[in-house]
Design a protein around this motif. Sequence first.
Motif, PDB file in Angstrom:
ATOM      1  N   SER A   1       0.846  -1.193   0.000  1.00  0.00           N
ATOM      2  CA  SER A   1       0.000   0.000   0.000  1.00  0.00           C
ATOM      3  C   SER A   1       0.880   1.242   0.000  1.00  0.00           C
ATOM      4  O   SER A   1       1.932   1.259   0.649  1.00  0.00           O
ATOM      5  CB  SER A   1      -0.902   0.014   1.241  1.00  0.00           C
ATOM      6  N   PRO A   2       0.476   2.285  -0.718  1.00  0.00           N
ATOM      7  CA  PRO A   2       1.289   3.510  -0.725  1.00  0.00           C
ATOM      8  C   PRO A   2       1.223   4.226   0.612  1.00  0.00           C
ATOM      9  O   PRO A   2       0.224   4.154   1.342  1.00  0.00           O
ATOM     10  CB  PRO A   2       0.643   4.347  -1.828  1.00  0.00           C
ATOM     11  N   GLU A   3       2.287   4.916   0.932  1.00  0.00           N
ATOM     12  CA  GLU A   3       2.285   5.782   2.109  1.00  0.00           C
ATOM     13  C   GLU A   3       1.423   7.010   1.812  1.00  0.00           C
ATOM     14  O   GLU A   3       1.273   7.402   0.650  1.00  0.00           O
ATOM     15  CB  GLU A   3       3.720   6.219   2.434  1.00  0.00           C
ATOM     16  N   PRO A   4       0.840   7.625   2.825  1.00  0.00           N
ATOM     17  CA  PRO A   4       0.055   8.847   2.586  1.00  0.00           C
ATOM     18  C   PRO A   4       0.892   9.900   1.851  1.00  0.00           C
ATOM     19  O   PRO A   4       2.010  10.216   2.252  1.00  0.00           O
ATOM     20  CB  PRO A   4      -0.302   9.312   4.011  1.00  0.00           C
ATOM     21  N   GLY A   5       0.354  10.399   0.751  1.00  0.00           N
ATOM     22  CA  GLY A   5       1.031  11.423  -0.031  1.00  0.00           C
ATOM     23  C   GLY A   5       2.065  10.896  -1.019  1.00  0.00           C
ATOM     24  O   GLY A   5       2.569  11.659  -1.858  1.00  0.00           O
ATOM     25  N   GLU A   6       2.378   9.600  -0.973  1.00  0.00           N
ATOM     26  CA  GLU A   6       3.444   9.055  -1.824  1.00  0.00           C
ATOM     27  C   GLU A   6       3.104   9.146  -3.307  1.00  0.00           C
ATOM     28  O   GLU A   6       3.942   9.550  -4.129  1.00  0.00           O
ATOM     29  CB  GLU A   6       3.722   7.600  -1.439  1.00  0.00           C
ATOM     30  N   LEU A   7       1.871   8.773  -3.673  1.00  0.00           N
ATOM     31  CA  LEU A   7       1.523   8.777  -5.089  1.00  0.00           C
ATOM     32  C   LEU A   7       1.237  10.187  -5.597  1.00  0.00           C
ATOM     33  O   LEU A   7       1.376  10.456  -6.791  1.00  0.00           O
ATOM     34  CB  LEU A   7       0.341   7.834  -5.344  1.00  0.00           C
ATOM     35  N   TRP A   8       0.858  11.089  -4.716  1.00  0.00           N
ATOM     36  CA  TRP A   8       0.741  12.498  -5.081  1.00  0.00           C
ATOM     37  C   TRP A   8       2.123  13.060  -5.410  1.00  0.00           C
ATOM     38  O   TRP A   8       2.312  13.721  -6.441  1.00  0.00           O
ATOM     39  CB  TRP A   8       0.093  13.260  -3.933  1.00  0.00           C
ATOM     40  N   THR A   9       3.103  12.744  -4.585  1.00  0.00           N
ATOM     41  CA  THR A   9       4.474  13.189  -4.842  1.00  0.00           C
ATOM     42  C   THR A   9       5.007  12.584  -6.136  1.00  0.00           C
ATOM     43  O   THR A   9       5.625  13.283  -6.963  1.00  0.00           O
ATOM     44  CB  THR A   9       5.388  12.809  -3.661  1.00  0.00           C
ATOM     45  N   HIS A  10       4.765  11.285  -6.325  1.00  0.00           N
ATOM     46  CA  HIS A  10       5.211  10.634  -7.561  1.00  0.00           C
ATOM     47  C   HIS A  10       4.522  11.247  -8.773  1.00  0.00           C
ATOM     48  O   HIS A  10       5.160  11.471  -9.814  1.00  0.00           O
ATOM     49  CB  HIS A  10       4.906   9.138  -7.495  1.00  0.00           C
ATOM     50  N   GLY A  11       3.220  11.535  -8.651  1.00  0.00           N
ATOM     51  CA  GLY A  11       2.485  12.110  -9.776  1.00  0.00           C
ATOM     52  C   GLY A  11       3.044  13.453 -10.200  1.00  0.00           C
ATOM     53  O   GLY A  11       3.190  13.733 -11.397  1.00  0.00           O
ATOM     54  N   GLN A  12       3.383  14.290  -9.241  1.00  0.00           N
ATOM     55  CA  GLN A  12       3.972  15.592  -9.573  1.00  0.00           C
ATOM     56  C   GLN A  12       5.295  15.418 -10.324  1.00  0.00           C
ATOM     57  O   GLN A  12       5.567  16.109 -11.312  1.00  0.00           O
ATOM     58  CB  GLN A  12       4.184  16.398  -8.298  1.00  0.00           C
ATOM     59  N   ALA A  13       6.115  14.483  -9.855  1.00  0.00           N
ATOM     60  CA  ALA A  13       7.400  14.235 -10.516  1.00  0.00           C
ATOM     61  C   ALA A  13       7.192  13.630 -11.899  1.00  0.00           C
ATOM     62  O   ALA A  13       7.938  13.939 -12.836  1.00  0.00           O
ATOM     63  CB  ALA A  13       8.260  13.319  -9.653  1.00  0.00           C
ATOM     64  N   ALA A  14       6.187  12.771 -12.031  1.00  0.00           N
ATOM     65  CA  ALA A  14       5.918  12.137 -13.331  1.00  0.00           C
ATOM     66  C   ALA A  14       5.426  13.155 -14.350  1.00  0.00           C
ATOM     67  O   ALA A  14       5.811  13.119 -15.523  1.00  0.00           O
ATOM     68  CB  ALA A  14       4.900  11.008 -13.160  1.00  0.00           C
ATOM     69  N   PHE A  15       4.557  14.071 -13.930  1.00  0.00           N
ATOM     70  CA  PHE A  15       4.137  15.154 -14.826  1.00  0.00           C
ATOM     71  C   PHE A  15       5.336  16.015 -15.228  1.00  0.00           C
ATOM     72  O   PHE A  15       5.473  16.400 -16.401  1.00  0.00           O
ATOM     73  CB  PHE A  15       3.086  16.033 -14.153  1.00  0.00           C
ATOM     74  N   ALA A  16       6.199  16.315 -14.274  1.00  0.00           N
ATOM     75  CA  ALA A  16       7.372  17.143 -14.574  1.00  0.00           C
ATOM     76  C   ALA A  16       8.263  16.456 -15.609  1.00  0.00           C
ATOM     77  O   ALA A  16       8.790  17.110 -16.522  1.00  0.00           O
ATOM     78  CB  ALA A  16       8.154  17.418 -13.293  1.00  0.00           C
TER      79      ALA A  16
END
Length: 460
Positions: free
Chosen positions: A202-217
Amino acid sequence: MMRLDWLALLKGRSTLEDGAEVTLEGEVFPLEEASADRLLLVAEAACCLGCRPERETTVEVLLDRKAPAARSVRVTGTWRKPSPDSPWRWRIDAAQAVARSTGGPWLARRAVLAAPLLCAAPRPALAQVPAGAGRALVASTAPMDLHSHAGRVILSPREPDRAFQPLAAPMRDGGMALIALALVADSPVTRIVERTIQPYRSPEPGELWTHGQAAFARLHRLVAQERLGIVTDKAGLARAMRPGAGPSVVVAAEGADFLEGRIDRVEWAFREQRLRHLQLTHYRVNELGDIQTVSAVHNGLTDFGVEVVRACNRLGIVVDLAHATLPMVRKAAEVSNRPIVLSHTSLSRQPRPFSRLISAEHARVVAETGGVVGVWPLVGDSPTPRRYAESMARMVDAIGIDHVGIGSDMRGLLALSAFETYQATPDLAQALLEIGVEAEGVKKLMGGNYARVLQAVLPG
């Protein structure tokens, strides 16, 4: 020697005594570690690493000699009843395996698939289609791909700084006008296990939000480096479709996991990242709904998923139901007031459990919204533009010429592809002409249908 039939096996119509000598043709499911004395045989080839062999539809084969390096084989041996604790329903012992010729992406499996086809045998090339007709057709239209990771856009948690690959030049060389360039939203919490892509934690809280921002960048860095246009509205789409326009992208996300249950992030992605194509789920069951490759949790689209679909409709983002279960697709189609797409898959008469293939019924739900199903270039051991064209034609048989497109999944496939580079775009157009698709129909399949959906969804 008894010749076994998959349809009879799967429906329980074969009654065999232990020790019977049998022969069976099928597809080899790739093992995580190659084995000289064992293979798993299934009725249909695995479409991707997200598929896995199921006990009720798999024959374990124990070999007395090394198997050929082939995906499609004929096995001869002794039928055995496995022990109750065996992971497989059937077994063939003391077996020999020989490669078999498939004759096309689906024709050798008609007894299992039994779907309407454009033809019952491989089509000969039509003499009236001159060499170069495909390239001429591409020059007169605007080819589009509903799903692509080309340029090595995917952000890998294990290799975050890997170099990009050329993207604009292959698109320009092949005449590909526009692609839905997709980041992957759930990479940190998925991995390959026994030749399947599975969530492993399971992802840590905020982990996939952080990854998503980096992936968009990362996606935007690739776009800038390759000097690609970004289509965000109807006017931009019209410009991208003009003759001589440079290659363009629609910013896409494979999985909405970066939302983490927050509806305000849909508008953030729309405004700040120029997102215009959102696939709701990928390889983990997220807050929006269920996926094809694991057991259902939500019984389809969740209430939050409904909110996201409505937000996408309001803002002007294409809703993509690739990887979603049929109940989820049905609910999304009911909720959406815009056409939806299913960007990359292939057709099967009887999809196995946890397969990424879909039935004609599944595809028709998308078509009935005015949407489009993108067809994968996964066509077997000897991938060619002709075989890919035939696979697209099969989807046309099921849902009509107005609802099928290219879903290359470029640089996202872990199997042989019949569409490895955008330089091959004219070859695909040529193959479609040669199997008998009229020029206007080819233009629809090559991009016209996706353009129609974008025109209906994108903001003015």
